[in-house]
Write an enzyme that holds these catalytic residues in place. Structure first.
Site, PDB file in Angstrom:
ATOM      1  N   LYS A   1      10.706  -7.487  -7.861  1.00  0.00           N
ATOM      2  CA  LYS A   1      11.166  -8.194  -6.656  1.00  0.00           C
ATOM      3  C   LYS A   1      11.650  -9.609  -6.988  1.00  0.00           C
ATOM      4  CE  LYS A   1       9.348 -10.005  -2.267  1.00  0.00           C
ATOM      5  NZ  LYS A   1       8.284  -9.912  -1.269  1.00  0.00           N
TER       6      LYS A   1
ATOM      7  N   ASP B   1      12.598  -1.598   0.284  1.00  0.00           N
ATOM      8  CA  ASP B   1      13.559  -2.703   0.473  1.00  0.00           C
ATOM      9  C   ASP B   1      13.856  -3.483  -0.791  1.00  0.00           C
ATOM     10  OD1 ASP B   1      11.059  -3.957   0.285  1.00  0.00           O
ATOM     11  OD2 ASP B   1      11.605  -5.524   1.708  1.00  0.00           O
ATOM     12  N   ASN B   2      12.917  -3.499  -1.725  1.00  0.00           N
ATOM     13  CA  ASN B   2      13.121  -4.200  -3.000  1.00  0.00           C
ATOM     14  C   ASN B   2      11.996  -3.786  -3.943  1.00  0.00           C
ATOM     15  OD1 ASN B   2      12.090  -6.722  -0.945  1.00  0.00           O
ATOM     16  ND2 ASN B   2      10.811  -6.269  -2.698  1.00  0.00           N
TER      17      ASN B   2
ATOM     18  N   ARG C   1      17.278  -5.662   4.204  1.00  0.00           N
ATOM     19  CA  ARG C   1      17.199  -4.971   5.494  1.00  0.00           C
ATOM     20  C   ARG C   1      18.496  -5.113   6.287  1.00  0.00           C
ATOM     21  NH1 ARG C   1      11.458  -4.090   6.415  1.00  0.00           N
ATOM     22  NH2 ARG C   1      10.664  -4.429   4.325  1.00  0.00           N
TER      23      ARG C   1
ATOM     24  N   LYS D   1       8.141  -3.392  10.248  1.00  0.00           N
ATOM     25  CA  LYS D   1       8.600  -4.752   9.910  1.00  0.00           C
ATOM     26  C   LYS D   1      10.097  -4.884  10.175  1.00  0.00           C
ATOM     27  CE  LYS D   1       9.016  -7.790   5.883  1.00  0.00           C
ATOM     28  NZ  LYS D   1       8.541  -8.023   4.510  1.00  0.00           N
TER      29      LYS D   1
ATOM     30  N   SER E   1       7.340 -11.090   7.592  1.00  0.00           N
ATOM     31  CA  SER E   1       6.403 -10.592   6.576  1.00  0.00           C
ATOM     32  C   SER E   1       4.952 -10.860   6.954  1.00  0.00           C
ATOM     33  CB  SER E   1       6.709 -11.232   5.222  1.00  0.00           C
ATOM     34  OG  SER E   1       7.923 -10.742   4.734  1.00  0.00           O
TER      35      SER E   1
ATOM     36  N   CYS F   1      13.382  -9.122   0.932  1.00  0.00           N
ATOM     37  CA  CYS F   1      13.333  -8.399   2.210  1.00  0.00           C
ATOM     38  C   CYS F   1      14.532  -8.581   3.142  1.00  0.00           C
ATOM     39  CB  CYS F   1      12.092  -8.831   2.988  1.00  0.00           C
ATOM     40  SG  CYS F   1      10.558  -8.303   2.248  1.00  0.00           S
TER      41      CYS F   1
ATOM     42  N   HIS G   1      12.141  -8.411  10.328  1.00  0.00           N
ATOM     43  CA  HIS G   1      12.547  -9.458   9.382  1.00  0.00           C
ATOM     44  C   HIS G   1      14.050  -9.748   9.384  1.00  0.00           C
ATOM     45  CE1 HIS G   1      10.931 -11.649   5.567  1.00  0.00           C
ATOM     46  NE2 HIS G   1      11.218 -12.437   6.573  1.00  0.00           N
TER      47      HIS G   1
ATOM     48  N   ASP H   1       7.889  -1.402   1.842  1.00  0.00           N
ATOM     49  CA  ASP H   1       8.136  -2.808   1.515  1.00  0.00           C
ATOM     50  C   ASP H   1       7.567  -3.114   0.124  1.00  0.00           C
ATOM     51  OD1 ASP H   1       8.706  -5.478   1.588  1.00  0.00           O
ATOM     52  OD2 ASP H   1       7.653  -5.887   3.466  1.00  0.00           O
ATOM     53  N   ASP H   2       8.411  -3.602  -0.755  1.00  0.00           N
ATOM     54  CA  ASP H   2       7.998  -4.027  -2.100  1.00  0.00           C
ATOM     55  C   ASP H   2       7.425  -2.887  -2.941  1.00  0.00           C
ATOM     56  OD1 ASP H   2       8.675  -6.461  -1.004  1.00  0.00           O
ATOM     57  OD2 ASP H   2       6.796  -7.479  -1.471  1.00  0.00           O
TER      58      ASP H   2
ATOM     59  N   HIS I   1       3.573  -4.674   0.923  1.00  0.00           N
ATOM     60  CA  HIS I   1       3.791  -6.108   0.714  1.00  0.00           C
ATOM     61  C   HIS I   1       2.429  -6.788   0.764  1.00  0.00           C
ATOM     62  CE1 HIS I   1       5.083 -10.196   1.734  1.00  0.00           C
ATOM     63  NE2 HIS I   1       6.349  -9.869   1.514  1.00  0.00           N
TER      64      HIS I   1
HETATM   65 MG    MG Z   1      10.177  -6.514   0.549  1.00  0.00          MG
END
Ligand code: MG
Length: 492
Positions: free
Chosen positions: A330, A309-310, A104, A157, A182, A100, A159, A60-61, A257
């Site tokens: 992001k 994811d980003n 996803r 996660k 998150s 996010c 989301h 994540d991130d 994240h």
């Molecule tokens: Mg993310």
């Protein structure tokens, strides 16, 4: 020769070459004898090939520049570096969105977020008071693989909707263990310092984030220090318990994240600070997954893909990651927002030590995995992914030549080949609104991966072509019912 290439299995190909050699040197009769042995041997070992296991590790991130094998000077990622050395490293791999929830949704459906309604111009992601989610009419990767007899697990996660009707177990996953949104949501206002200061010296109790097993909350607030560790144990357990049948593990880390956490073996250890601690634990986790696959002798029959994811959340300073040479992070449709580290690993099938500049996306993982499983990609709806098996197996190029960059419901940019046109730009966060560009800003991502020099004026034909591609795409887009705008009405 082409017959031998296409019809004999790997080991059979060696026989094929011997056969040709023998025809040339000893004549047809001798070659016939070898052919008979070869066919007999193939027939005896002709067990039905088991569909490959699929493991997607989704950070994540995590930024493009945050791993050792992507050039980070102080984050130590020996396991992911080894995974890249044993597999294929992508330098043009994209998530399907800059934040996010839409990202996803696209990974798990192979569809642009606007088609599934999992995006919005006013709510960028789902929040604890959201009442929408990924519709069960969508055919998730888990659902498609389950239809082919796969065991399926979602760890981490989610989301994509935390209400019971949207949880992973309603989307084709046999099991779920993780946090449903998150880790910076559900802030407890009475605990810790106010505002962003809580993020810079985080404690789990500052956020009332639930940890869910199946559809039941089993811990609240979740102890975030041990999430990466516990996710890893859960994922490894799933692999070991399902070694006798095909499986799909979606291991979607809560890290990196903000607020950042690491277990005691990693906390305070990285030269890169707490961000490095969290990345290094995610790296350890990937190593544990690959180790379990090797120990269970599943490595030759498992595709593992690592990505994020980003891009990095740059607004958090040292607590945010790095996009390396790419612009922004992001929340942005510049390259740093959506171009991600991407590592494919499948010993004996994905060639080792290859770096590819071919373009691919998380949406392609959907189509590729479904096809590898012998499943059917839905034909009653547009699917935006492509089968990248030829690229993964070293036999061909990526079928993807175009990438669409959305922010919410609007198409901000298009990449076609090395060219990227920005029709709209907007700072990742903050109050500044969008700026439209006509002609669009144009960058050549081969010569200028950092998107520094607008060359639209010198390339009118390219601009015209990308405008046509964007117009055709917009005309063919049928948005789904937007889910992110559905929230519990505020109490008066
Ligand atoms: Mg993310």
């Amino acid at each position: 020769m082409s017959f031998l290439r296409s019809s004999l299995p790997y080991r059979g190909r060696e026989f094929g070459l011997q056969l040709l050699h023998r025809i040339a040197t000893q004549g047809v009769r001798s070659a016939s004898l070898l052919l008979a042995i070869c066919l007999n041997s193939t027939a005896q070992s002709a067990e039905p090939a088991r569909a490959p296991n699929v493991v997607i590790i989704f950070a994540d991130d995590l930024g493009y520049g945050d791993l050792g094998c992507y050039g980070h000077p102080t984050v130590r990622t020996p396991n992911l570096d080894k995974m890249a050395a044993e597999g294929m490293k992508f330098t043009s791999f994209y998530s399907a969105a800059e934040v996010c929830t839409p990202s996803r949704a696209a990974l798990l459906t192979g569809r642009l977020p606007l088609r599934t309604g999992m995006c919005s111009d006013t709510q960028r992601v789902l929040f604890p008071d959201s009442v929408g989610g990924l519709q069960t009419t969508e055919v998730t990767l888990a659902k498609a693989l389950k239809a082919k007899g796969y065991a399926t697990a979602c760890v981490g996660k989610w989301h994509l909707g935390h209400r019971p009707e949207y949880l992973p177990t309603r989307h084709g996953f046999d099991s779920y263990f993780g946090i449903p949104y998150s880790n910076d949501m559900d802030r407890v206002p009475t605990k810790g310092p106010k505002g962003r200061a809580a993020t810079f010296d985080p404690k789990s109790e500052y956020w009332n984030v639930p940890l869910v097993r199946g559809d039941k909350v089993v811990e609240r607030p979740a102890d975030q220090n041990t999430l990466t560790k516990r996710y890893t144990e859960e994922g490894v357990k799933f692999i070991r318990e399902n070694k006798s049948k095909p499986f799909f593990l979606y291991l979607a880390h809560t890290m990196v994240h903000v607020p950042l956490f690491a277990s005691k073996d990693f906390a305070g250890k990285s030269p890169r600070g707490i961000y490095g601690d969290a990345v290094e634990e995610v790296d350890w986790s990937a190593g544990e997954v690959l180790r379990a696959l090797r120990e269970e002798k599943l490595d030759a029959n498992t595709l593992v893909f690592f990505t994020s994811d980003n891009g990095p959340w740059l607004q958090f300073g040292e607590h945010g990651g790095s996009a390396g040479p790419l612009r922004d992070g992001k929340g942005s449709t510049w390259e740093g927002g959506m171009r991600e580290p991407g590592i494919a690993w499948w010993p004996g099938t994905v060639p080792a030590g290859v770096t590819t500049q071919e373009m691919a996306s998380t949406m392609d993982l959907y189509v590729t995995a479904v096809r590898l499983a012998g499943g059917a990609v839905p034909d009653d709806r547009p699917i935006d992914g492509h089968d990248i098996t030829p690229l993964l197996t070293g036999k061909g190029k990526s079928p993807r030549d175009t990438m669409y960059f959305y922010r919410g419901t609007k198409l901000f940019a298009v990449r076609h080949g090395p060219w990227k046109a920005h029709f709209i730009t907007q700072p990742a966060y903050g109050k500044d609104g969008p700026t439209e560009h006509d002609p669009p800003l144009l960058y050549h991502l081969g010569r200028d991966p950092g998107e520094k020099t607008d060359v639209a004026r010198d390339n009118p034909e390219v601009v015209k072509r990308l405008k046509e591609i964007a117009a055709t795409h917009r005309a063919g887009m049928k948005p789904g019912e937007l889910q992110l705008e559905k929230r519990v009405p505020e109490k008066k």
